[in-house]
Design a protein around this motif. Structure first.
Motif, PDB file in Angstrom:
ATOM      1  N   HIS A  53       0.824  -1.215   0.000  1.00  0.00           N
ATOM      2  CA  HIS A  53       0.000   0.000   0.000  1.00  0.00           C
ATOM      3  C   HIS A  53       0.860   1.268   0.000  1.00  0.00           C
ATOM      4  CE1 HIS A  53      -4.218  -1.374   0.410  1.00  0.00           C
ATOM      5  NE2 HIS A  53      -3.642  -2.486   0.847  1.00  0.00           N
ATOM      6  N   GLY A  54       2.137   1.102  -0.327  1.00  0.00           N
ATOM      7  CA  GLY A  54       3.000   2.256  -0.530  1.00  0.00           C
ATOM      8  C   GLY A  54       3.584   2.861   0.726  1.00  0.00           C
ATOM      9  N   ALA A  55       3.674   2.102   1.806  1.00  0.00           N
ATOM     10  CA  ALA A  55       4.226   2.647   3.046  1.00  0.00           C
ATOM     11  C   ALA A  55       5.672   3.091   2.858  1.00  0.00           C
ATOM     12  CB  ALA A  55       4.154   1.596   4.158  1.00  0.00           C
ATOM     13  N   SER A  56       6.006   4.233   3.434  1.00  0.00           N
ATOM     14  CA  SER A  56       7.382   4.725   3.382  1.00  0.00           C
ATOM     15  C   SER A  56       8.285   3.827   4.214  1.00  0.00           C
ATOM     16  CB  SER A  56       7.438   6.156   3.912  1.00  0.00           C
ATOM     17  OG  SER A  56       8.786   6.576   4.025  1.00  0.00           O
ATOM     18  N   ARG A  57       9.452   3.519   3.669  1.00  0.00           N
ATOM     19  CA  ARG A  57      10.404   2.667   4.388  1.00  0.00           C
ATOM     20  C   ARG A  57      11.445   3.483   5.138  1.00  0.00           C
ATOM     21  NH1 ARG A  57      11.542  -2.878   0.985  1.00  0.00           N
ATOM     22  NH2 ARG A  57       9.392  -3.261   0.294  1.00  0.00           N
ATOM     23  N   THR A  58      11.287   4.777   5.136  1.00  0.00           N
ATOM     24  CA  THR A  58      12.170   5.643   5.910  1.00  0.00           C
ATOM     25  C   THR A  58      11.343   6.362   6.961  1.00  0.00           C
ATOM     26  OG1 THR A  58      13.595   6.014   3.995  1.00  0.00           O
ATOM     27  CG2 THR A  58      13.810   7.547   5.839  1.00  0.00           C
ATOM     28  N   PHE A  59      11.757   6.241   8.217  1.00  0.00           N
ATOM     29  CA  PHE A  59      10.978   6.793   9.314  1.00  0.00           C
ATOM     30  C   PHE A  59      11.474   8.194   9.678  1.00  0.00           C
ATOM     31  CE2 PHE A  59      10.932   2.049  10.373  1.00  0.00           C
ATOM     32  CZ  PHE A  59       9.860   1.828   9.515  1.00  0.00           C
ATOM     33  N   SER A 119       8.645  -0.461  -6.168  1.00  0.00           N
ATOM     34  CA  SER A 119       8.221   0.916  -5.960  1.00  0.00           C
ATOM     35  C   SER A 119       6.715   1.156  -6.128  1.00  0.00           C
ATOM     36  CB  SER A 119       8.975   1.843  -6.924  1.00  0.00           C
ATOM     37  OG  SER A 119       8.779   1.415  -8.272  1.00  0.00           O
ATOM     38  N   THR A 120       5.978   0.164  -6.597  1.00  0.00           N
ATOM     39  CA  THR A 120       4.536   0.342  -6.785  1.00  0.00           C
ATOM     40  C   THR A 120       3.781  -0.832  -6.169  1.00  0.00           C
ATOM     41  OG1 THR A 120       4.365  -0.885  -8.875  1.00  0.00           O
ATOM     42  CG2 THR A 120       5.024   1.445  -9.012  1.00  0.00           C
ATOM     43  N   LEU A 136      -4.664  -2.736 -12.383  1.00  0.00           N
ATOM     44  CA  LEU A 136      -4.463  -2.685 -13.824  1.00  0.00           C
ATOM     45  C   LEU A 136      -5.555  -1.872 -14.506  1.00  0.00           C
ATOM     46  CD1 LEU A 136      -3.321  -6.363 -14.415  1.00  0.00           C
ATOM     47  CD2 LEU A 136      -1.929  -4.314 -14.770  1.00  0.00           C
ATOM     48  N   ARG A 137      -6.789  -2.061 -14.045  1.00  0.00           N
ATOM     49  CA  ARG A 137      -7.894  -1.294 -14.634  1.00  0.00           C
ATOM     50  C   ARG A 137      -7.791   0.189 -14.273  1.00  0.00           C
ATOM     51  NH1 ARG A 137     -12.342  -5.874 -12.917  1.00  0.00           N
ATOM     52  NH2 ARG A 137     -11.964  -7.298 -14.662  1.00  0.00           N
ATOM     53  N   GLY A 138      -7.091   0.460 -13.173  1.00  0.00           N
ATOM     54  CA  GLY A 138      -6.895   1.849 -12.776  1.00  0.00           C
ATOM     55  C   GLY A 138      -5.699   2.508 -13.433  1.00  0.00           C
ATOM     56  N   GLY A 139      -5.031   1.764 -14.302  1.00  0.00           N
ATOM     57  CA  GLY A 139      -3.934   2.352 -15.061  1.00  0.00           C
ATOM     58  C   GLY A 139      -2.546   2.069 -14.516  1.00  0.00           C
ATOM     59  N   ALA A 140      -2.398   1.076 -13.646  1.00  0.00           N
ATOM     60  CA  ALA A 140      -1.075   0.757 -13.108  1.00  0.00           C
ATOM     61  C   ALA A 140      -0.113   0.397 -14.237  1.00  0.00           C
ATOM     62  CB  ALA A 140      -1.181  -0.404 -12.117  1.00  0.00           C
ATOM     63  N   ASP A 141       1.119   0.865 -14.103  1.00  0.00           N
ATOM     64  CA  ASP A 141       2.131   0.689 -15.148  1.00  0.00           C
ATOM     65  C   ASP A 141       2.871  -0.629 -14.952  1.00  0.00           C
ATOM     66  OD1 ASP A 141       4.071   0.904 -17.065  1.00  0.00           O
ATOM     67  OD2 ASP A 141       4.964   2.752 -16.276  1.00  0.00           O
ATOM     68  N   LEU A 142       2.757  -1.510 -15.925  1.00  0.00           N
ATOM     69  CA  LEU A 142       3.450  -2.797 -15.855  1.00  0.00           C
ATOM     70  C   LEU A 142       4.958  -2.647 -15.983  1.00  0.00           C
ATOM     71  CD1 LEU A 142       1.113  -5.046 -18.048  1.00  0.00           C
ATOM     72  CD2 LEU A 142       1.668  -5.405 -15.640  1.00  0.00           C
ATOM     73  N   HIS A 143       5.414  -1.501 -16.482  1.00  0.00           N
ATOM     74  CA  HIS A 143       6.845  -1.304 -16.741  1.00  0.00           C
ATOM     75  C   HIS A 143       7.480  -0.331 -15.741  1.00  0.00           C
ATOM     76  CE1 HIS A 143       6.245  -3.487 -20.468  1.00  0.00           C
ATOM     77  NE2 HIS A 143       5.220  -2.688 -20.732  1.00  0.00           N
ATOM     78  N   ALA A 144       6.791  -0.007 -14.687  1.00  0.00           N
ATOM     79  CA  ALA A 144       7.325   0.939 -13.702  1.00  0.00           C
ATOM     80  C   ALA A 144       8.559   0.353 -13.024  1.00  0.00           C
ATOM     81  CB  ALA A 144       6.258   1.263 -12.658  1.00  0.00           C
ATOM     82  N   ALA A 145       9.581   1.221 -12.830  1.00  0.00           N
ATOM     83  CA  ALA A 145      10.813   0.786 -12.169  1.00  0.00           C
ATOM     84  C   ALA A 145      11.350   1.928 -11.316  1.00  0.00           C
ATOM     85  CB  ALA A 145      11.857   0.357 -13.193  1.00  0.00           C
TER      86      ALA A 145
END
Length: 357
Positions: free
Chosen positions: A282-288, A317-318, A335-344
């Motif tokens: 869910h995108g939690a930050s890994r830096t506190f 990252s996603t 995917l239906r919301g537009g998630a990028d399969l090639h995100a890096a």
């Protein structure tokens, strides 16, 4: 006991002999009704017995309270007819009345009888527990409904601020929670310390209860006095299902408590890998806030399994990178919301598609 008129249902002599064999009034009145087949037709409204060893008069349970504990409606009727006060409390300072006892034991007919005879529906014991609070804590929905019908205050709190809704949520009594909410219980009422019913439900892993509360408008990010949110509460005990429900309903994944610890930080320190994975997806930050990373926090405590996974997923990252974590339904939604399969995250870094391959 010379003023008591007993109706025998077995041998009078042996039954009375058994009765006098008990050392304490509560057993004489209560146990004999069950064990000896004796029914009280009438008796004095109050009784006491002296503790000769202590040399001090010591009052035991009132007969009406004993009869209520054992569900003896005939005895209760007789006592009320002979002047027993239905609102008289135990003399031990607890404030417990016959109605409290009936609600604790789950005797619906006794509760009806007492209420019809003038029992005060909102009378509280010394710690603030009302009959409704007790019934809800025990999960007795029929009695709770009866009390509400007779004017019980749905949000009357005990001495620490907890309401009937709070105790029902903590114990997972889903039907009682529904009843209270339908009767206008305050869904975001905070007890001392700031815990809401949602905090309490999440702390105990009550997913169905939490879902009911959220449907009724529970504040998903409302914090306690120390800053902890319902998501912190769910995470602390490793209740991943509840945590997922909260995130689906808009919980802030990076909201920190007063000490700066986020739910991910809690999961890392406690070694709760499933929660770590969920928050990461869910995108939690890994830096506190203190610049320590999630990996460093887990390594500092010796949570090797968590450290290993965080290292492996460092460049994820996603949410879609977490294909091995999320279910198919969520993957389709992304995917239906537009998630990028090639995100890096970096050049030549892993993409959701490369991880899938």
């Amino acid at each position: 006991f010379t003023d008591c008129r007993l109706q025998k249902q077995s041998s009078r002599q042996s039954a009375i002999g058994k009765m006098y064999g008990f050392s304490r009034l509560r057993y004489r009145l209560g146990g004999c009704l069950k064990k000896c087949g004796i029914r009280f037709v009438a008796c004095p409204p109050t009784m006491c017995e002296c503790d000769t060893k202590a040399g001090v008069p010591r009052r035991f349970d009132l007969p009406l309270i004993v009869a209520s504990r054992y569900g003896c409606t005939d005895a209760i009727v007789a006592m009320i007819e002979n002047g027993a006060d239905v609102n008289e409390a135990r003399s031990d300072g607890s404030g417990m009345t016959a109605l409290h006892v009936a609600c604790l034991q789950g005797y619906m007919e006794v509760a009806k009888l007492l209420l019809t005879s003038g029992a005060v529906v909102n009378q509280a014991v010394s710690n603030g527990y009302t009959p409704l609070y007790i019934a809800c804590g025990q999960g007795y929905i029929d009695i709770a409904s009866l009390l509400l019908t007779n004017g019980a205050a749905v949000d009357q709190a005990e001495m620490r601020g907890a309401t009937p809704l709070g105790i029902a949520c903590g114990r997972g009594h889903t039907e009682v929670v529904s009843l209270l909410l339908a009767n206008g219980a305050a869904v975001n009422h905070a007890k001392d310390g700031g815990a809401t019913p949602l905090h309490i439900a999440c702390q105990h892993g009550r997913t169905e209860v939490a879902s009911l509360l959220l449907a009724k408008g529970a504040a998903v990010n409302q914090a306690k006095n120390n800053g902890t949110t319902p998501l912190h509460a769910a995470c602390w005990e490793g209740h991943t299902e509840v945590a997922s429900l909260l995130l689906t309903n808009g919980a802030a994944v990076d909201q920190a408590e007063n000490g700066g610890i986020t739910p991910l930080g809690v999961a890392c320190v406690r070694g709760l890998l499933a929660c770590v994975q969920l928050f990461s997806s869910h995108g939690a930050s890994r830096t506190f806030t203190d610049a320590m990373t999630a990996e460093e926090a887990a390594e500092h405590i010796g949570q090797d399994e968590v450290v290993a996974w965080l290292t492996t997923s460092r460049l994820w990252s996603t949410p879609l990178h977490h294909l091995t974590i999320i279910d198919a339904t969520r993957a389709r939604e992304l995917l239906r919301g537009g998630a990028d399969l090639h995100a890096a995250a970096v050049a030549d870094g892993p993409t959701p598609l490369s991880l899938a391959h």
